[in-house]
Design an enzyme around this catalytic site. Sequence first.
Site, PDB file in Angstrom:
ATOM      1  N   TYR A   1      -6.756  29.975  18.025  1.00 16.78           N
ATOM      2  CA  TYR A   1      -7.109  30.894  16.956  1.00 16.78           C
ATOM      3  C   TYR A   1      -5.968  31.901  16.788  1.00 16.78           C
ATOM      4  O   TYR A   1      -6.009  33.020  17.299  1.00 16.78           O
ATOM      5  CB  TYR A   1      -8.395  31.656  17.289  1.00 16.78           C
ATOM      6  CG  TYR A   1      -9.682  30.864  17.207  1.00 16.78           C
ATOM      7  CD1 TYR A   1      -9.720  29.575  16.685  1.00 16.78           C
ATOM      8  CD2 TYR A   1     -10.876  31.413  17.642  1.00 16.78           C
ATOM      9  CE1 TYR A   1     -10.904  28.864  16.618  1.00 16.78           C
ATOM     10  CE2 TYR A   1     -12.069  30.719  17.576  1.00 16.78           C
ATOM     11  CZ  TYR A   1     -12.084  29.450  17.069  1.00 16.78           C
ATOM     12  OH  TYR A   1     -13.269  28.752  17.005  1.00 16.78           O
TER      13      TYR A   1
ATOM     14  N   PHE B   1     -20.917  27.430  12.301  1.00 21.17           N
ATOM     15  CA  PHE B   1     -21.017  27.129  10.866  1.00 21.17           C
ATOM     16  C   PHE B   1     -22.462  27.246  10.372  1.00 21.17           C
ATOM     17  O   PHE B   1     -22.837  26.604   9.386  1.00 21.17           O
ATOM     18  CB  PHE B   1     -20.460  25.739  10.529  1.00 21.17           C
ATOM     19  CG  PHE B   1     -18.988  25.588  10.770  1.00 21.17           C
ATOM     20  CD1 PHE B   1     -18.115  26.643  10.590  1.00 21.17           C
ATOM     21  CD2 PHE B   1     -18.454  24.370  11.190  1.00 21.17           C
ATOM     22  CE1 PHE B   1     -16.751  26.499  10.823  1.00 21.17           C
ATOM     23  CE2 PHE B   1     -17.099  24.220  11.423  1.00 21.17           C
ATOM     24  CZ  PHE B   1     -16.249  25.283  11.237  1.00 21.17           C
TER      25      PHE B   1
ATOM     26  N   GLY C   1     -22.095  26.391   6.612  1.00 16.47           N
ATOM     27  CA  GLY C   1     -22.631  25.086   6.248  1.00 16.47           C
ATOM     28  C   GLY C   1     -21.528  24.073   5.996  1.00 16.47           C
ATOM     29  O   GLY C   1     -20.571  23.968   6.753  1.00 16.47           O
TER      30      GLY C   1
END
Length: 302
Positions: free
Chosen positions: A69, A218, A222
Amino acid sequence: MSPRTNIPAATGTWQLGDLTVNRIGFGAMRLTGTAPFDRGMPRDSDRSIGLLRRAIELGVNHIDTAAFYFSATRSANELINRALTPYPEDLVITTKVWPSRDPSGEWWWAAPEQLRGQVEENLRQLGRDHLDVVNLRVPPSQRTGSIGEHFGALAKLRDAGLIRHLGVSNVTSEQLTEALAIAPVVCVQNPYGLGASSEDRALLRLCGELGLAFVSFFAIAGRGREAGPAASDSEVVCAVARAHGVSVAQVRLAWTLQQGPHVLVIPGTGDPDHLAQNMAAGALRLSKEEMARLTSLRPADA
């Protein structure tokens, strides 16, 4: 750092091995920029540090991160280190290995013997002498393959004291069973939210039967995944949100949390207002009728 001001008791807690975490955590993927990795605009470091400290004040004691990240100018792990050292005693930091990015941002996938280097990089960036939880993040190309060699390599690092607990991420039920035959697993971290497939639901139920944390990511985005939530939501989701006077993101989080007491969420954001909304979602209670309407959504409609 200010003391905690709002421990989310209504949401409850769960165990990651011998570590107790609140069921709403924080995902660090969006700390570095307006979009993950090298997409979007870099975030102001002081703002991200302030956001992390505010998350702790609001009751977050479970942060999910990874050495990959990072953007050209920011590293999520190093921001966490700067913001939260000395770390609160109850803070659990989970990270992921197997995928990696070189300094130019190019992706590569580690061989089993390279996992130690990835673990050590997380240790260095976070300023820790061991990692609380390390998830073996399975690549999409291995979703039907064996993970035994890689998970066995992580188990050896656990035995060596570099890792306290092990988890698996982006796995199938069969891969979870394979991992459990090698070493204890404390969590499964998979994408999950409205429109979840029957396979996803079966894995969530299996984790409940085994007493394992199912950590959903998520849950808000989604199908948008790393790109974030869709521009428009289903009218069913919007109607439930209007009925409660909350955001659609809060409805999505509440629905996910109501899948079982072993279900955790790790929504990420760079916005302090969204952070507060995400934490407040734990107090939202959807009715049985609302849950049924939302559960009936097909993947394409969710």
